[in-house]
Write an enzyme that holds these catalytic residues in place. Structure first.
Site: not given
Ligand code: SIN
Length: 480
Positions: A177, A253, A287, A382
């Site tokens: 998805k 994650e 992230c 963040e």
């Molecule tokens: C992410 O922002 O979740 C992944 C970043 C990455 O794979 O470097």
């Protein structure tokens, strides 16, 4: 380049399908606000059908030899590399990621398929010395079953391949998805998956703007044995509670609040380069992007000056031009958050050393804030945008304490030339990943993932397959 060859239907059970309701939703280019395509707006019932198809395909697919699965994956990898430019173009126009980064993401994303195609053949078990002479003890690993992958818009390709690579290698059919912002890259790689030859039902992509409804089905349907999600911590918590009804295995994650520490013994020019790439990669929307720069007293002013000049040199603009480094934010919500964090920081005493202003549409100037303090929202949340707040610290202990003072634990970075300090600090940082004199840490060969409220599970690397396999212990008795 155009979208002529792109199929804009969902891919379920080897067929290109509409939503049963016939509904569609539009996909926008965040750089221009233009509509670029319409795709099926599937509901819970459509998702159920995709799960049924995946479940029906499981027994045949898991019985293929690892070598046979690896061969299909290898073809898929080759096709992605062959279609790199087209994929990068689609990714750029639907996500606003600048072209050079999209090209990089195709290679990065495809690398998970290559890596796990190779790993498929190495899912070894164990023979255990028995506790009695008439017994023989063996451990085997078997595919977990249907895997659901809920993926984010910031990596329209790599977050899919990082999840489905190990799943497909382990013998698990997948139901993907993708986010409503970036379904087109997902559909294009589905076309390539079809061409690579996955049996019908093994590879499914559903498109929908009804994230909570479709997510609920993926979490609650007992035929789905494993859910892998990349996204915010708040959504991760909802999915986790929904998965509890079936005790589904989970990999999450989630969000981060990455510190980037510059000690006074660091090579400042290298630290500036590392901070720049880590902070402004995809306009600060990953992230693992730096969220807080922590700089030691003695080098604070010099670092602020050098970093500010480097940020001023970044080129913002036409995302399709290969020399542009900064594109738009993904949407109004992202833009608003950036402005709010800056306003809050300035009201609490931060100085804008460069940037600070909204540009046309969803574009925002790359921004640096000096005199940042822990009272500011940006110290705790963040920002997911092109804003770099620079905090001051006095001692190594202060830096570690400030860095760890967050509920998140995904990625951290620091720069120092002292080897003892490098070990000390790397061990003291409460994070799943640490970059030491390095701002870019992502690769298919290393375990990606976080601790604390950044989630659990690891993606990529030799550890990645285990999250898609169940361990079975077999005890053979009566051996004479
Ligand atoms: C992410 O922002 O979740 C992944 C970043 C990455 O794979 O470097």
């Amino acid at each position: 380049m155009n979208l002529d060859k792109l199929k804009t239907h969902a891919y379920v059970n080897g067929q290109w399908t509409s939503a049963a309701s016939g509904k569609t939703f539009q996909v926008f280019n965040p750089a221009t606000s233009e509509v670029i395509a319409s795709v099926p707006d599937m509901d819970r019932e459509d998702v159920r059908k995709a799960i049924d198809a995946a479940d029906a395909a499981w027994h045949h697919y898991r019985d293929l030899t690892a070598k046979e699965r690896a061969a299909i994956m290898r073809r898929w990898f080759n096709l992605m590399i062959e279609h790199k430019e087209q994929l990068a173009y689609i990714m750029t126009i639907e996500s606003g990621k600048v072209m050079s980064e999209s090209q990089g993401e195709v290679v990065y994303g495809a690398s998970f398929i290559e890596w796990f195609a190779e790993e498929a053949k190495r899912t070894y078990g164990d023979v255990i010395p028995p506790h009695a002479n008439d017994k023989r003890l063996v451990v085997i690993k078997q595919s977990i079953g249907v895997v659901a992958a809920i993926t984010p818009w910031n990596f329209p390709l790599a977050m899919i391949t990082r999840k489905v690579g190990p799943a497909l290698a382990a013998g698990c059919p997948v139901v993907i998805k993708p986010p409503s912002e970036t379904p087109l890259t997902a559909l294009y790689i589905s076309q390539l998956a079809e061409e690579a030859g996955f049996p019908a039902g093994v590879y499914n992509t559903i498109t929908s703007s009804q994230s909570s409804e479709t997510g609920k089905e993926l979490c609650e349907n007992p035929k789905v044995r494993k859910l892998s999600f990349t996204g915010s911590t708040s959504v991760g918590k909802i999915l986790m509670s929904q998965c509890s009804s079936t005790l589904k295995k989970l990999s999450l994650e989630l969000g981060g609040n990455a510190p980037f520490i510059v000690f006074d013994d660091a090579d400042l020019d290298e630290a500036v380069k590392g901070a720049l790439v880590s902070k402004y990669r995809h306009n600060g929307q990953t992230c693992v992007c730096v969220n807080r720069l922590l700089v030691q007293d003695k080098v604070y002013d010099e670092f602020v000056e050098k970093f500010t000049s480097a940020v001023q040199a970044l080129k913002t603009g036409n995302v399709l031009a290969t020399d542009v480094q900064v594109g738009p934010l993904i949407n109004e919500k992202g833009l608003k958050k950036v402005q709010e964090h800056i306003d809050d920081a300035v009201a609490k005493g931060a100085h804008i050393t460069t940037g600070g202003k909204k540009l046309e549409g969803l574009f925002f100037q790359p921004t640096v804030l000096s005199n940042a303090t822990t009272e500011m929202i940006i110290a705790h949340e963040e920002v997911f945008g092109p804003v770099a707040p620079i905090f001051r610290f006095h001692t190594e202990q202060d830096a570690i304490q400030m860095a760890n003072n967050t509920e998140y634990g995904l990625a951290a970075y620091f720069y120092s030339k002292d080897v003892s300090r490098c070990w000390r600090v790397a061990e003291a940082l409460e994070y799943g990943m640490v970059g030491i004199n390095e701002g870019l840490i992502s690769t298919e060969v290393a375990p990606f993932g976080g601790i604390k409220e950044s989630g659990f599970g690891r993606e990529g690397s030799k550890y990645g397959m285990d999250y898609f396999m169940e361990m079975k212990y077999m005890c053979f008795g009566g051996i004479r």
